[in-house]
Enzyme design. Structure first.
Site, PDB file in Angstrom:
ATOM      1  N   PRO A  11     -34.819 -12.340 -12.174  1.00 41.85           N
ATOM      2  CA  PRO A  11     -35.410 -12.984 -10.993  1.00 41.85           C
ATOM      3  C   PRO A  11     -35.592 -11.934  -9.900  1.00 41.85           C
ATOM      4  O   PRO A  11     -34.665 -11.204  -9.581  1.00 41.85           O
ATOM      5  CB  PRO A  11     -34.359 -14.026 -10.602  1.00 41.85           C
ATOM      6  CG  PRO A  11     -33.071 -13.491 -11.152  1.00 41.85           C
ATOM      7  CD  PRO A  11     -33.429 -12.753 -12.404  1.00 41.85           C
ATOM      8  N   MET A  12     -36.794 -11.850  -9.342  1.00 43.26           N
ATOM      9  CA  MET A  12     -37.071 -10.844  -8.316  1.00 43.26           C
ATOM     10  C   MET A  12     -37.817 -11.500  -7.163  1.00 43.26           C
ATOM     11  O   MET A  12     -38.924 -12.021  -7.340  1.00 43.26           O
ATOM     12  CB  MET A  12     -37.880  -9.690  -8.914  1.00 43.26           C
ATOM     13  CG  MET A  12     -37.090  -8.858  -9.916  1.00 43.26           C
ATOM     14  SD  MET A  12     -38.068  -7.540 -10.719  1.00 43.26           S
ATOM     15  CE  MET A  12     -38.873  -8.467 -12.040  1.00 43.26           C
ATOM     16  N   CYS A  94     -26.889 -11.387  -5.483  1.00 42.92           N
ATOM     17  CA  CYS A  94     -27.773 -10.890  -4.432  1.00 42.92           C
ATOM     18  C   CYS A  94     -26.958 -10.407  -3.229  1.00 42.92           C
ATOM     19  O   CYS A  94     -26.116 -11.149  -2.716  1.00 42.92           O
ATOM     20  CB  CYS A  94     -28.750 -11.979  -3.997  1.00 42.92           C
ATOM     21  SG  CYS A  94     -29.907 -11.424  -2.719  1.00 42.92           S
ATOM     22  N   LYS A 133     -25.347 -15.264 -12.963  1.00 40.48           N
ATOM     23  CA  LYS A 133     -25.717 -13.851 -12.850  1.00 40.48           C
ATOM     24  C   LYS A 133     -24.884 -13.230 -11.742  1.00 40.48           C
ATOM     25  O   LYS A 133     -24.860 -13.736 -10.610  1.00 40.48           O
ATOM     26  CB  LYS A 133     -27.204 -13.694 -12.546  1.00 40.48           C
ATOM     27  CG  LYS A 133     -27.668 -12.243 -12.550  1.00 40.48           C
ATOM     28  CD  LYS A 133     -29.176 -12.139 -12.354  1.00 40.48           C
ATOM     29  CE  LYS A 133     -29.656 -10.696 -12.554  1.00 40.48           C
ATOM     30  NZ  LYS A 133     -29.129  -9.763 -11.553  1.00 40.48           N
ATOM     31  N   HIS A 165     -25.061  -7.580 -13.761  1.00 44.57           N
ATOM     32  CA  HIS A 165     -25.700  -6.372 -13.225  1.00 44.57           C
ATOM     33  C   HIS A 165     -24.617  -5.306 -13.167  1.00 44.57           C
ATOM     34  O   HIS A 165     -23.620  -5.468 -12.457  1.00 44.57           O
ATOM     35  CB  HIS A 165     -26.266  -6.657 -11.832  1.00 44.57           C
ATOM     36  CG  HIS A 165     -27.090  -5.528 -11.291  1.00 44.57           C
ATOM     37  ND1 HIS A 165     -28.057  -5.718 -10.331  1.00 44.57           N
ATOM     38  CD2 HIS A 165     -27.110  -4.200 -11.576  1.00 44.57           C
ATOM     39  CE1 HIS A 165     -28.630  -4.551 -10.040  1.00 44.57           C
ATOM     40  NE2 HIS A 165     -28.059  -3.616 -10.786  1.00 44.57           N
ATOM     41  N   ASN A 205     -27.633  -6.111 -17.299  1.00 42.38           N
ATOM     42  CA  ASN A 205     -28.780  -5.916 -16.410  1.00 42.38           C
ATOM     43  C   ASN A 205     -28.537  -4.644 -15.610  1.00 42.38           C
ATOM     44  O   ASN A 205     -27.410  -4.306 -15.295  1.00 42.38           O
ATOM     45  CB  ASN A 205     -28.914  -7.145 -15.497  1.00 42.38           C
ATOM     46  CG  ASN A 205     -29.920  -6.951 -14.374  1.00 42.38           C
ATOM     47  OD1 ASN A 205     -29.620  -7.225 -13.219  1.00 42.38           O
ATOM     48  ND2 ASN A 205     -31.108  -6.496 -14.688  1.00 42.38           N
ATOM     49  N   GLY A 206     -29.633  -3.941 -15.301  1.00 46.97           N
ATOM     50  CA  GLY A 206     -29.517  -2.768 -14.444  1.00 46.97           C
ATOM     51  C   GLY A 206     -29.957  -1.482 -15.131  1.00 46.97           C
ATOM     52  O   GLY A 206     -29.330  -1.052 -16.092  1.00 46.97           O
ATOM     53  N   GLY A 207     -31.057  -0.903 -14.646  1.00 48.76           N
ATOM     54  CA  GLY A 207     -31.476   0.406 -15.120  1.00 48.76           C
ATOM     55  C   GLY A 207     -32.035   0.468 -16.523  1.00 48.76           C
ATOM     56  O   GLY A 207     -32.156   1.555 -17.091  1.00 48.76           O
TER      57      GLY A 207
END
Length: 325
Positions: A11-12, A94, A133, A165, A205-207
């Site tokens: 989600p962004m 977030c 998340k 993340h 998640n991440g990179g």
């Protein structure tokens, strides 16, 4: 039987709207798509119909909720489930100041029992899966025991899928943008989490920005979530087709064919009054690192915003590509 791997696009905010998700679905038929984070209060007191809108082609699609009130989160989740979403996800990752001021997002890692209450309230009210998340830590709470306590507490409420993340969140002094790059990635901590909690589904998640890393993570974990790389270079989603469903034979589709597939959708949206630029902004990176990428971006940027702009803008932009990519 071994379950399918969970591969998704993160989600962004301001990016993964309904038009972006429709475009990404054409790129890959198997991945799970996520909405932007939707605040529970906005659904309850705002324009729920607009916020919950999605196209049937998006399935499987996940509604990500932000909030900290178990009853409001339940009510918002019920609205999402009734709308047809395939999963409800709770945002505990977030780091933005706006989200912190509402006492949700990453700061909720410090209140695992409250997150557990939200999970329990939602699970008891909807039939779709409920996931969380989160990050690997926040501020000085950057140790494995803190993460384990959070996971254990929330999982006892019935959540068995966590998207992690692999960076901690720094809640003061760093912008959300910096929080996506400055805190170092710690994949090993996520791997250890899976080793210690084999009964839980752990997604990383991440990179993640290349096929080799996707394959490496999937050997250890239950899934991967791809973030900004999927937005800036959307063709990557086509390159990983078949990773999460071995029964789905990869079909070679060119970028030009993909654009042709988008045109009927775009025309339908234009008839509803949607401006072309609202859709094409998500397509700017389609030819990234390919011949003609700059001409593609320039033409869309210069013409998609004009009054009465239609699909001819994309057709002309494609003609500026020197070779089909």
């Amino acid at each position: 039987m071994k379950s399918e791997k969970y591969i998704s696009v993160a989600p962004m905010m301001h990016w993964t709207d309904v038009h972006c998700r429709y475009f990404m679905r054409l790129l890959n038929p198997d991945i799970r798509l996520y909405t932007e984070m939707v605040v529970a209060d906005a659904l309850i007191y705002g324009k729920a119909e607009h916020l919950l809108k999605f196209h049937p082609a998006e399935h499987p699609v996940v509604l990500q909720l932000g909030g900290n009130d178990p009853k409001k989160m339940k009510d918002a989740a019920i609205m999402g489930a009734n709308q047809g979403y395939d999963e409800i996800n709770i945002n505990v990752g977030c780091p933005s100041n706006r989200v912190q001021s509402g006492s949700f997002g990453a700061c909720l890692m410090a209140q695992p029992h409250l997150v557990a209450e939200c999970v329990d309230s939602i699970i008891s009210s909807v039939k779709v899966p409920v996931t969380v998340k989160t990050r690997i830590g926040i501020d000085d709470f950057d140790h494995y025991d803190f993460l384990c306590n959070f996971i254990e507490t929330v999982s006892t409420a019935g959540c068995n899928t966590f998207i992690i993340h692999a960076r901690k969140a720094i809640l003061s002094g760093l912008s959300p943008k910096d929080n996506r790059s400055i805190p170092p990635l710690n994949y090993e901590r996520v791997y250890q989490l899976k080793a210690d909690y084999e009964n839980l589904r752990i997604i990383i998640n991440g990179g993640i920005n290349n096929l080799k890393d996707c394959q490496s993570h999937l050997k250890v974990l239950d899934g991967i979530m791809i973030g900004r790389h999927a937005y800036h270079q959307p063709w990557f989603l086509s390159e990983i087709r078949g990773l999460c469903n071995s029964n789905n034979q990869q079909t070679t589709v060119s970028r030009e064919e993909l654009i042709l597939s988008m045109l009927p959708y775009i025309e339908s949206q234009l008839r509803l009054g949607i401006k072309l630029k609202t859709i094409t902004r998500h397509m700017l990176g389609l030819f990234a690192y390919q011949p003609g990428a700059r001409a593609w971006r320039r033409h869309l940027s210069m013409h998609a915003h004009q009054k009465d702009a239609g699909i001819e803008v994309l057709q002309e932009a494609v003609r500026k590509i020197p070779k089909a990519a």
